[in-house]
Design an enzyme around this catalytic site. Sequence first.
Site, PDB file in Angstrom:
ATOM      1  N   ASP A  37      -9.349  37.797  15.602  1.00 28.64           N
ATOM      2  CA  ASP A  37      -8.588  38.650  14.695  1.00 28.64           C
ATOM      3  C   ASP A  37      -9.031  40.085  14.915  1.00 28.64           C
ATOM      4  OD1 ASP A  37      -6.952  37.727  11.904  1.00 28.64           O
ATOM      5  OD2 ASP A  37      -7.631  39.816  11.945  1.00 28.64           O
ATOM      6  N   ASP A  60      -7.841  42.749  19.345  1.00 24.33           N
ATOM      7  CA  ASP A  60      -6.576  43.435  19.071  1.00 24.33           C
ATOM      8  C   ASP A  60      -5.617  42.997  20.164  1.00 24.33           C
ATOM      9  OD1 ASP A  60      -4.397  45.100  18.815  1.00 24.33           O
ATOM     10  OD2 ASP A  60      -5.568  46.960  18.746  1.00 24.33           O
ATOM     11  N   ASN A  87      -0.915  33.130  17.637  1.00 22.35           N
ATOM     12  CA  ASN A  87      -0.302  33.115  16.312  1.00 22.35           C
ATOM     13  C   ASN A  87      -0.187  34.493  15.669  1.00 22.35           C
ATOM     14  OD1 ASN A  87       0.232  31.824  13.508  1.00 22.35           O
ATOM     15  ND2 ASN A  87      -1.631  33.008  13.191  1.00 22.35           N
ATOM     16  N   TYR A 156      11.661  42.244  14.455  1.00 23.52           N
ATOM     17  CA  TYR A 156      10.943  40.979  14.326  1.00 23.52           C
ATOM     18  C   TYR A 156      11.703  39.854  15.010  1.00 23.52           C
ATOM     19  CZ  TYR A 156       8.454  37.081  12.136  1.00 23.52           C
ATOM     20  OH  TYR A 156       7.723  35.932  11.913  1.00 23.52           O
ATOM     21  N   LYS A 160      10.453  37.609  18.305  1.00 22.50           N
ATOM     22  CA  LYS A 160      10.285  36.158  18.275  1.00 22.50           C
ATOM     23  C   LYS A 160      11.189  35.478  19.307  1.00 22.50           C
ATOM     24  CE  LYS A 160       7.042  35.635  15.211  1.00 22.50           C
ATOM     25  NZ  LYS A 160       5.758  34.979  15.516  1.00 22.50           N
ATOM     26  N   THR A 191       2.584  32.923   3.024  1.00 22.21           N
ATOM     27  CA  THR A 191       1.286  33.504   3.367  1.00 22.21           C
ATOM     28  C   THR A 191       1.325  34.968   2.945  1.00 22.21           C
ATOM     29  OG1 THR A 191       1.926  34.331   5.556  1.00 22.21           O
ATOM     30  CG2 THR A 191       1.213  32.022   5.426  1.00 22.21           C
TER      31      THR A 191
END
Length: 251
Positions: A37, A60, A87, A156, A160, A191
């Site tokens: 992360d 990163d 992810n 976005y 994807k 989330t």
Amino acid sequence: MTRLQGKTALITGAATGIGRAVAERFAQEGARVVIADRDGEAATATAAAIGAGARAAVMDISDESSVAAAFSALAADGWRPDVVVANAGVQLFGHDAPAAELDLDVWRRTIDVNLTGTFLTVKHAVRAMLAAGGGSIILTGSPTGLNGEGRDFTAYSASKAGIHGLARTVAAAYADRGIRVNTVVPAYTETSLVTAISSDPESRAAIIGRIPLGRAGTPDDIAGAMVFLASDDGAFATGATFAVDGGMTTI
């Protein structure tokens, strides 16, 4: 529950949300897990919560030097991953928009993290797995990359869709060298990434109303599918798209 015994798995964006749930489940299944992360403090806290079979890696994904350094350090320490879950991602609520209204900077920021970052993760995962004789790479997709679900999220959705294409291409390129690449497509999963929806009762009800099973997804729903793809049970699966969406893609 030891389907991943003896495996080492790296999960990006693993300090929170889906990534954390996947890391926790992988550890329960016997894997060593790398919590990758860009937030080093949060990654360290998550690794500590999982226990001795986990370690943190600051990464990163939009910066190739950061990705390369993390993979190199893991290999030097005997933690070369057999499984990589790409992810990590962003969804810039309040900024992403229909194409005619979308600022170029928002497009670039989204593509840099979601698509370029996934590419860089996959690139260095493949290099590590070629040296080890194979492995499993799992990408996190989205219904927005498959249908009109993300009509107000141009950047976005495009990022994807690119991830879905990337997975198929890399799967075809490296299948004969023992590397499997698959995509898991969650539906609306609650989330911290989607607080803008989950905190708005009207928006939340509208999206859940399009899910035949009648509820939002949870990070644990996604983790189970990823265990299958990471394990030897998924040995004949590559280049595939696995929808874990409560039936959303059936309507």
